[in-house]
Each structure stands twice: as C-alpha cells, then as structure tokens.
Write a protein that holds these residues in place. Structure first.
Motif, short mmCIF file in Angstrom:
data_model
loop_
_atom_site.label_atom_id
_atom_site.label_comp_id
_atom_site.label_asym_id
_atom_site.label_seq_id
_atom_site.Cartn_x
_atom_site.Cartn_y
_atom_site.Cartn_z
N ALA A 155 0.77 -1.09 0.20
CA ALA A 155 -0.02 0.04 0.06
C ALA A 155 0.94 1.21 0.05
CB ALA A 155 -0.86 -0.05 1.23
N ALA A 156 2.06 0.99 0.28
CA ALA A 156 3.11 2.22 0.21
C ALA A 156 3.37 2.70 -1.05
CB ALA A 156 4.36 1.72 1.04
N THR A 157 3.92 4.04 -1.13
CA THR A 157 3.91 4.50 -2.65
C THR A 157 4.85 3.59 -3.16
OG1 THR A 157 3.72 6.71 -1.67
CG2 THR A 157 4.96 6.61 -3.83
N SER A 158 6.10 3.12 -2.51
CA SER A 158 6.91 1.97 -3.17
C SER A 158 6.76 1.14 -2.07
CB SER A 158 8.25 2.79 -3.09
OG SER A 158 9.24 1.69 -3.71
N ALA A 159 6.59 -0.38 -2.57
CA ALA A 159 6.30 -1.27 -1.87
C ALA A 159 7.56 -1.71 -0.87
CB ALA A 159 5.70 -2.46 -2.54
N VAL A 160 7.64 -1.63 0.08
CA VAL A 160 8.78 -1.91 0.96
C VAL A 160 8.41 -2.90 2.38
CG1 VAL A 160 9.85 0.14 0.53
CG2 VAL A 160 8.05 0.03 2.60
N CYS A 161 9.40 -3.61 2.95
CA CYS A 161 9.07 -4.70 3.96
C CYS A 161 8.89 -3.61 5.09
CB CYS A 161 10.37 -5.36 4.22
SG CYS A 161 10.93 -6.50 2.88
N ALA A 162 7.80 -4.21 5.90
CA ALA A 162 7.38 -3.04 7.02
C ALA A 162 7.14 -4.37 8.38
CB ALA A 162 6.21 -2.24 6.65
N CYS A 163 6.56 -3.43 9.49
CA CYS A 163 6.46 -4.28 10.55
C CYS A 163 4.81 -4.51 10.77
CB CYS A 163 7.00 -3.83 11.80
SG CYS A 163 8.89 -3.88 11.78
N GLY A 164 4.34 -5.70 11.11
CA GLY A 164 2.97 -5.96 11.56
C GLY A 164 2.47 -5.10 12.58
N ALA A 165 1.07 -5.00 12.84
CA ALA A 165 0.67 -4.00 13.70
C ALA A 165 1.02 -4.13 15.16
CB ALA A 165 -1.05 -4.09 13.72
N ALA A 166 1.26 -5.10 15.49
CA ALA A 166 1.83 -5.76 17.03
C ALA A 166 3.34 -5.31 17.22
CB ALA A 166 1.37 -6.89 17.47
N TYR A 167 4.08 -4.92 15.96
CA TYR A 167 5.33 -4.85 16.04
C TYR A 167 5.78 -3.47 15.65
CZ TYR A 167 5.17 -9.92 15.99
OH TYR A 167 5.03 -11.36 16.31
N THR A 168 6.92 -3.00 16.32
CA THR A 168 7.62 -1.87 15.63
C THR A 168 9.02 -2.02 15.19
OG1 THR A 168 8.54 -1.47 17.79
CG2 THR A 168 6.52 -0.45 17.57
N ALA A 169 9.43 -1.18 14.27
CA ALA A 169 10.79 -1.07 13.44
C ALA A 169 11.76 -0.89 14.40
CB ALA A 169 10.75 -0.24 12.29
N SER A 170 12.88 -1.68 14.46
CA SER A 170 14.09 -1.45 14.97
C SER A 170 15.34 -1.38 13.92
CB SER A 170 14.16 -2.33 16.27
OG SER A 170 15.49 -2.14 16.87
N THR A 171 15.72 -0.37 13.58
CA THR A 171 16.42 -0.47 12.29
C THR A 171 15.81 -1.11 11.20
OG1 THR A 171 18.33 -0.39 14.12
CG2 THR A 171 18.96 -0.53 11.59
N THR A 172 16.56 -2.50 10.94
CA THR A 172 15.98 -3.17 9.62
C THR A 172 15.08 -4.53 10.28
OG1 THR A 172 18.05 -4.40 9.73
CG2 THR A 172 17.97 -2.76 8.32
N THR A 173 14.90 -4.47 11.60
CA THR A 173 14.08 -5.58 11.89
C THR A 173 12.96 -5.16 12.77
OG1 THR A 173 15.62 -5.76 14.07
CG2 THR A 173 16.36 -7.07 12.24
#
Length: 244
Positions: A155-173
């Motif tokens: 759904a992003a302007t450019s499809a990218v790996c993202a985190c699920g709703a119950a998770y948050t991004a920490s650098t690349t994980t």
C-alpha cells in the motif's frame, strides 16, 4: 607519381606503427608488455611475477586454480553473474568504498564488505544480504520472509518491507510493541498477546510476509496445524528472548 608512392609508403608505415602499438593477446602465465598487451584469461593482468618479468597472472580478488592454467575467485569471494569479476562476501576486503567489489545489496564500508541500508546485517562470510525493514519488495512478500513480524507493505508509494501492527521497527528488524498486558496488544492486533513485555502473534498465528500487517493463521488443520503452532510458538519465544 613518385610523390604518390611516397605518400602511400608513409601511410603504410603509420598503419604498421598503429597496429604494433595495439599489442598482442597474451595467454595465462606468459610474458607481456604492461599497458600494451591484452591478457586473454579472465582474472589476469600484466603484472610482475616477482622475479622481474611482467606476465599475465591472476590479480586482484583472483588466484591461480589448482591446474595453474587459469584463475578462480579467492576465498570469501564469488563470481558475479557475468562471470567476469569476483565479488566479496560480508567481511571480505574491498577497494576503498567501491560497492561493486561486494555482494548484491552490499556496500564497501571503508575497506570491508557489509550489507547495505535496509538490509539485515549479515554474519561474516554471508554471500547474501537479506531484505530488512525498508527494503523494496513485491506482492509475493518473499523478500521480507527473513524479518519475523514483517510483511510487504504494497500500500506504500513504493512497496517495502514493514512491521506488523503488533510490532515496531528497530533499524532493519521488527520487535514486539511494548506491553504490560494482553489487552494492550489486542488493541493493536486481535490475534496477538503480551509476552515478557513485548507483543507478538499468539501461538498458531504469524504475520504473513505476502499478506497484511495482522497476525493470521498460516497452517492447515489436524496434525500439521499442531506442528505449525508449535513451530510458531518456539519462533515467537526465541524472538522475545532476544529482546528481553
């Protein structure tokens, strides 16, 4: 008439000189003239053989093969797709900030190959840099499969790996969102739970890399479902322990 012959002779001499300056094609371990001759074997260059003679020998990230009639990539290096250059694995030496010396999606940091931005940090000698949060992905989501709790956000302007709703991004994980009770996680994702202060998908559920940002069942019924649930639970517990 004589003038024409003289001019023709000069032209022939110039062509002969030009041709001679092109140098020769030289085989492996054969004497050559640096800057003039062309070494024909992949990986060779006209360099000093250590005894004062310039020869076409393996150079750079190449070394002689066991038959001593050609070159192969040195340890921690692999052939590129075109098979005309050796590229370094994670931790391999590279030429000062020359990214092309390193594996796909890798960069030369100083003089060492590493995984680039938005890619998971690879262990030494890894020959692949796996996509992490922020890396480009496709609808299949296969690029994001190495990120627990991650999915491909198309759904992003450019499809990218993202985190699920119950998770948050920490650098690349992705790491579980901070919680004090299951209710905190459920408000983020109905199929999540709180474990050791971090939200995670509950047993039998996971964020599908090619799905949405929610925890969903990814296994069938019966024995396979039980095995799958146990696998997911173990994976979730290990993930939680890493960030305790």
């Amino acid at each position: 008439m004589m003038a024409n012959i003289g001019m023709l002779t000069k032209c022939c001499l110039l062509l002969l000189i030009a041709y001679s300056c092109q140098g020769a094609d030289v085989a492996y371990d054969t004497a050559c003239t640096s800057g003039t001759d062309t070494c024909t074997v992949t990986g060779t260059a006209c360099i000093d053989d250590g005894a004062g003679t310039d020869k076409c020998l393996c150079d750079g990230f190449w070394e002689a093969n066991t038959a001593s009639d050609g070159c192969v990539c040195k340890a921690t290096y692999n052939l590129n797709t075109a098979e005309d250059a050796c590229i370094g694995e994670v931790g391999a030496t590279c030429t000062a900030s020359t990214d092309s010396d390193c594996l796909a999606n890798g960069v030369c940091t100083g003089t060492t190959c590493a995984c680039g931005a938005n890619f998971l940090t690879g262990a030494s000698n890894d020959d692949t840099c796996s996509a992490g949060v922020g890396a480009t992905c496709t609808a299949s989501g296969s690029e994001c499969r190495h990120v627990p709790g991650g999915y491909c956000n198309t759904a992003a302007t450019s499809a990218v790996c993202a985190c699920g709703a119950a998770y948050t991004a920490s650098t690349t994980t992705c790491v579980g969102a901070t919680c004090t009770a299951d209710s905190v996680c459920v408000t983020l994702d109905a199929n999540s739970m709180c474990y050791n202060g971090k939200c995670q998908c509950k047993a039998g559920y996971s964020v599908n890399p090619s799905g949405t940002n929610l925890c969903v069942t990814t296994f069938g019924s019966g024995a396979k479902s039980i095995v799958g649930s146990i696998t997911v639970l173990i994976g979730s517990l290990l993930l939680a322990m890493l960030y305790m």
